[in-house]
Design an enzyme around this catalytic site. Structure first.
Site, PDB file in Angstrom:
ATOM      1  N   GLU A 147       0.749  -1.249  -0.045  1.00 22.83           N
ATOM      2  CA  GLU A 147       0.064  -0.230   0.053  1.00 22.83           C
ATOM      3  C   GLU A 147       0.812   1.105   0.170  1.00 22.83           C
ATOM      4  OE1 GLU A 147      -3.243   0.190  -0.326  1.00 22.83           O
ATOM      5  OE2 GLU A 147      -3.056  -2.217  -0.659  1.00 22.83           O
TER       6      GLU A 147
ATOM      7  N   CYS B 135      -1.841   9.236   3.240  1.00 22.35           N
ATOM      8  CA  CYS B 135      -1.994   8.873   1.771  1.00 22.35           C
ATOM      9  C   CYS B 135      -3.128   9.272   0.946  1.00 22.35           C
ATOM     10  CB  CYS B 135      -1.548   7.467   1.552  1.00 22.35           C
ATOM     11  SG  CYS B 135      -2.835   6.674   2.341  1.00 22.35           S
TER      12      CYS B 135
HETATM   13  N1  LIG Z   1      -1.784   3.343   0.689  1.00 21.88           N
HETATM   14  C1  LIG Z   1      -1.711   3.400   1.929  1.00 21.88           C
HETATM   15  O1  LIG Z   1      -2.711   2.829   2.763  1.00 21.88           O
HETATM   16  C2  LIG Z   1      -0.938   4.119   2.877  1.00 21.88           C
HETATM   17  C3  LIG Z   1      -1.117   4.219   4.122  1.00 21.88           C
HETATM   18  C4  LIG Z   1      -0.180   5.012   4.883  1.00 21.88           C
HETATM   19  C5  LIG Z   1       0.889   5.604   4.403  1.00 21.88           C
HETATM   20  N2  LIG Z   1       1.068   5.276   2.977  1.00 21.88           N
HETATM   21  C6  LIG Z   1       2.286   6.043   2.486  1.00 21.88           C
HETATM   22  O2  LIG Z   1       3.565   5.796   3.371  1.00 21.88           O
HETATM   23  C7  LIG Z   1       4.247   6.821   3.101  1.00 21.88           C
HETATM   24  C8  LIG Z   1       4.778   7.615   4.404  1.00 21.88           C
HETATM   25  O3  LIG Z   1       5.004   6.531   5.406  1.00 21.88           O
HETATM   26  P1  LIG Z   1       6.606   6.557   5.617  1.00 21.88           P
HETATM   27  O4  LIG Z   1       7.413   7.717   5.514  1.00 21.88           O
HETATM   28  O5  LIG Z   1       6.800   5.710   6.800  1.00 21.88           O
HETATM   29  O6  LIG Z   1       7.045   5.573   4.398  1.00 21.88           O
HETATM   30  P2  LIG Z   1       8.459   4.729   4.030  1.00 21.88           P
HETATM   31  O7  LIG Z   1       8.193   4.174   2.856  1.00 21.88           O
HETATM   32  O8  LIG Z   1       9.621   5.876   4.272  1.00 21.88           O
HETATM   33  O9  LIG Z   1       8.570   3.743   5.137  1.00 21.88           O
HETATM   34  C9  LIG Z   1       7.684   2.724   5.731  1.00 21.88           C
HETATM   35  C10 LIG Z   1       8.270   1.766   6.207  1.00 21.88           C
HETATM   36  O10 LIG Z   1       9.344   1.001   5.271  1.00 21.88           O
HETATM   37  C11 LIG Z   1      10.425   0.650   6.145  1.00 21.88           C
HETATM   38  N3  LIG Z   1      11.402   0.857   5.349  1.00 21.88           N
HETATM   39  C12 LIG Z   1      12.155   1.636   4.613  1.00 21.88           C
HETATM   40  N4  LIG Z   1      13.350   1.299   3.857  1.00 21.88           N
HETATM   41  C13 LIG Z   1      12.879  -0.128   3.797  1.00 21.88           C
HETATM   42  C14 LIG Z   1      13.385  -1.172   3.068  1.00 21.88           C
HETATM   43  N5  LIG Z   1      14.734  -0.726   2.227  1.00 21.88           N
HETATM   44  N6  LIG Z   1      13.191  -2.415   3.181  1.00 21.88           N
HETATM   45  C15 LIG Z   1      12.194  -2.728   3.948  1.00 21.88           C
HETATM   46  N7  LIG Z   1      11.316  -1.765   4.638  1.00 21.88           N
HETATM   47  C16 LIG Z   1      12.046  -0.342   4.779  1.00 21.88           C
HETATM   48  C17 LIG Z   1      10.511   1.962   7.148  1.00 21.88           C
HETATM   49  O11 LIG Z   1      11.123   1.771   8.075  1.00 21.88           O
HETATM   50  C18 LIG Z   1       9.036   1.821   7.490  1.00 21.88           C
HETATM   51  O12 LIG Z   1       8.882   1.094   8.653  1.00 21.88           O
HETATM   52  C19 LIG Z   1       3.410   8.010   2.296  1.00 21.88           C
HETATM   53  O13 LIG Z   1       3.884   7.564   0.789  1.00 21.88           O
HETATM   54  C20 LIG Z   1       2.027   7.415   2.127  1.00 21.88           C
HETATM   55  O14 LIG Z   1       1.357   7.879   1.100  1.00 21.88           O
HETATM   56  C21 LIG Z   1       0.165   4.707   2.294  1.00 21.88           C
HETATM   57  N1  LIG Z   2      -7.138   5.017   5.512  1.00 21.74           N
HETATM   58  C1  LIG Z   2      -6.891   6.408   5.577  1.00 21.74           C
HETATM   59  C2  LIG Z   2      -5.629   7.030   5.121  1.00 21.74           C
HETATM   60  C3  LIG Z   2      -4.345   5.997   5.312  1.00 21.74           C
HETATM   61  C4  LIG Z   2      -3.126   6.513   4.704  1.00 21.74           C
HETATM   62  O1  LIG Z   2      -2.525   7.295   5.203  1.00 21.74           O
HETATM   63  C5  LIG Z   2      -8.038   7.387   5.159  1.00 21.74           C
HETATM   64  O2  LIG Z   2      -8.929   6.821   4.549  1.00 21.74           O
HETATM   65  O3  LIG Z   2      -7.719   8.694   5.391  1.00 21.74           O
END
Ligand SMILES: NC(=O)c1ccc[n+]([C@@H]2O[C@H](COP(=O)([O-])OP(=O)(O)OC[C@H]3O[C@@H](n4cnc5c(N)ncnc54)[C@H](O)[C@@H]3O)[C@@H](O)[C@H]2O)c1
Ligand SMILES: N[C@@H](CCC=O)C(=O)O
Length: 515
Positions: free
Chosen positions: A286, A320
């Site tokens: 995600e 996100c």
């Molecule tokens: N689509 C969704 O449901 C959703 C929900 C929440 C956040 N997000 C996205 O997450 C991002 C923000 O979160 P973030 O800053 O924690 O993201 P990030 O990708 O920097 O980190 C996410 C996780 O991945 C880990 N990570 C980093 N490098 C890695 C590697 N090489 N291998 C394995 N794991 C690794 C981090 O330590 C952390 O636990 C935004 O882009 C946001 O849109 C998406």
């Molecule tokens: N599920 C949350 C977003 C999660 C990602 O950051 C929403 O619907 O706002």
């Protein structure tokens, strides 16, 4: 008999008793700040010399806790513990597994404000956002527990005379759960319990900015009866521990939530079959969003402005699902823009521990620097209408920022900023607005504010996002009501909180017997 699922209500903080209870929870958490937390591997607490320091983003001098940090050797130990525990956990009845989720949900519900207070402190979430995060964590446990009970006997298939065919689901194996800091409770807990209730064992690597709340949740699962080794809590560096576990031949699946770039890296690495590996790893990813609210010329313009402001600036735009693009049909562009600017100027930015705060800090120095760089880019690409200022002296505070007249191909209309910044673009008509809305590599959420039924129906078909909302904002999906996940570079469209989510954590088996 399990009660039908209903989502956890949000707390009404205008009720004095609720307000007092939340203040008391904040006080309790404040008294517990600064402690050390160990790894949990095979039920054993392991303290390491090297630690991750979790700080309050609203006050960087305040240490939330110091958490032990796994290295590759400890990650290997955790893998062995999870592999071993899989033998018995995968044979534990789905009912018993679901009961652990229900028990854990009850424990969290009893300590709801305490968990939210940790979120205020560790993630910088204002009260309402923290309360929603905790409610969502409870929802995931209640919903997935019930979903497992529905799936436990499989799905009926046809049989011919003299033959009985059965089709059912079995667990996969050891899952690596990698969670983000922005929903440090809900997403961390949801991805963990979905993996567990389906009979898998888990290595949980929470985000380094928010490891304490994840530890608290691991404790809850233990209290609820989860056997040792089924969940292993191993915070650590993404690059070191993350890569190691993603590559590991015993990893059966990876449940990742985070940025596009890390998601792609994991997807690519997981595809490579390692020596000794006897399966193809599954990846649930995600990822990010560049979400838009489209405003039609026939629309409730006040609703449009309120929806844009709430979706763009709730939790400082660090969702996100956040609205980072407002695409307005030209007939009503000026009106919507000026009302959004007016509302934005009224937002209360400050310490999230204060009840009146609408918007707290961004998560850390890196996020602060990145967002401020985007604001500079925005000044070149659009007209700064309000905000644009930051202050990182005490915490990482950035004013809610609105840019007008931005070209749909500009960087601030294409790249995920993940901060309190929204860009306005003018569309010639509704079709043009949809074209702009679809003009990114992401496809997570979107909203349309319109009274025109034909246009809403057109958007239903043409607006290419996983979560589309009509006449409301584009954040705040509820577990079991609006299954959540996106298209294209937003990930694998694995709909968290949806009826087919658990199946992604299992494999289907057919058994055919002749009589
Ligand atoms: N689509 C969704 O449901 C959703 C929900 C929440 C956040 N997000 C996205 O997450 C991002 C923000 O979160 P973030 O800053 O924690 O993201 P990030 O990708 O920097 O980190 C996410 C996780 O991945 C880990 N990570 C980093 N490098 C890695 C590697 N090489 N291998 C394995 N794991 C690794 C981090 O330590 C952390 O636990 C935004 O882009 C946001 O849109 C998406
Ligand atoms: N599920 C949350 C977003 C999660 C990602 O950051 C929403 O619907 O706002």
């Amino acid at each position: 008999m399990v009660q039908p699922y209903k989502h956890e209500p949000f707390t009404d903080f205008t009720v004095e008793a609720n307000r007092q209870a939340f203040l008391a929870a904040l006080e309790k958490v404040e008294a517990e700040l600064g402690r050390d937390y160990p790894l949990i591997i095979g039920g054993e607490r392991i303290m390491t010399e090297d630690k991750i320091t979790s700080i309050n983003p609203a006050d960087k001098a305040e240490v939330i806790g110091r958490v032990a940090k796994a290295n590759q050797e400890l990650a290997e130990r955790a893998m062995k513990a999870a592999d071993e525990a899989f033998r018995t956990w995968s044979r534990t009845s789905p009912e018993a597994r679901a009961d652990i989720l229900f028990r854990a949900a009850a424990i969290v519900r009893r300590r709801k404000h305490e968990f939210s207070a940790w979120l205020v402190k560790e993630a910088g979430k204002p009260w309402r956002e923290a309360d929603a995060d905790t409610a969502e964590a409870i929802d995931f446990m209640e919903y997935y527990g019930r979903q497992m009970l529905k799936l436990k006997d499989g799905i009926p298939v046809e049989s011919r005379p003299g033959e009985t065919n059965r089709f059912f689901y079995i667990p996969l194996g050891v899952g690596v759960v990698i969670s983000p800091w922005n929903f440090p409770f809900a997403i961390m807990a949801g991805t963990t319990v979905a993996s567990l209730v389906t009979g898998n064992t888990v290595l949980l690597k929470p985000a380094s900015a928010t490891p304490v709340v994840a530890y608290k949740f691991a404790e809850v699962l233990e209290e609820a009866g989860l056997p040792a080794g089924v969940l292993n809590y191993i915070p650590g560096s993404g690059a070191e521990v993350g890569d190691y576990l993603v590559d590991h031949p015993r990893t059966r699946f990876i449940s990742f939530t985070g940025s596009r770039d890390v998601g792609i890296r994991i997807y690519e690495r997981a595809a490579k079959v390692q020596p000794g590996q006897i399966w193809l790893k599954r990846v649930i990813a995600e990822m990010g969003g560049k979400d838009a609210i489209v405003v039609d010329k026939e629309a409730d313009l006040e609703l449009a402005a309120q929806s844009i402001v709430a979706s763009a600036f709730g939790f400082s735009g660090q969702k996100c699902s956040a609205c980072s693009r407002a695409i307005i049909v030209e007939d009503v562009y000026d009106q919507v823009l000026s009302r959004v600017v007016e509302l934005t100027k009224q937002l209360n930015v400050g310490d999230p521990a204060e009840q009146a705060t609408f918007m707290g800090p961004v998560i850390d120095q890196n996020a602060y620097n990145k967002i401020m760089e985007y604001i500079e880019i925005g000044k070149q690409e659009g007209r700064l209408m309000t905000g644009g200022e930051g202050d990182d002296a005490k915490g990482f505070f950035i004013q809610p920022t609105v840019f007008a007249d931005v070209d749909p191909n500009a960087r601030i209309m294409q790249e995920e900023i993940f901060g309190p910044v929204v860009a306005f673009a003018k569309a010639r008509d509704f079709d043009h607005a949809l074209e702009i809305a679809n003009n990114t590599e992401y496809g997570l959420t979107g909203a349309v504010i319109s009274r025109n039924r034909a246009n809403l129906e057109k958007a239903r078909q043409e607006f290419h996002v996983g979560n589309l909302y009509f006449n409301r904002g584009c954040t705040g999906a509820i577990v079991g009501y609006q299954p959540f996940g996106g298209f294209n570079m937003s990930g694998t469209d694995s709909k968290a909180g949806g009826p087919d989510y658990l199946i992604l954590h299992m494999q289907a088996k057919t058994v055919s017997e002749m009589f």
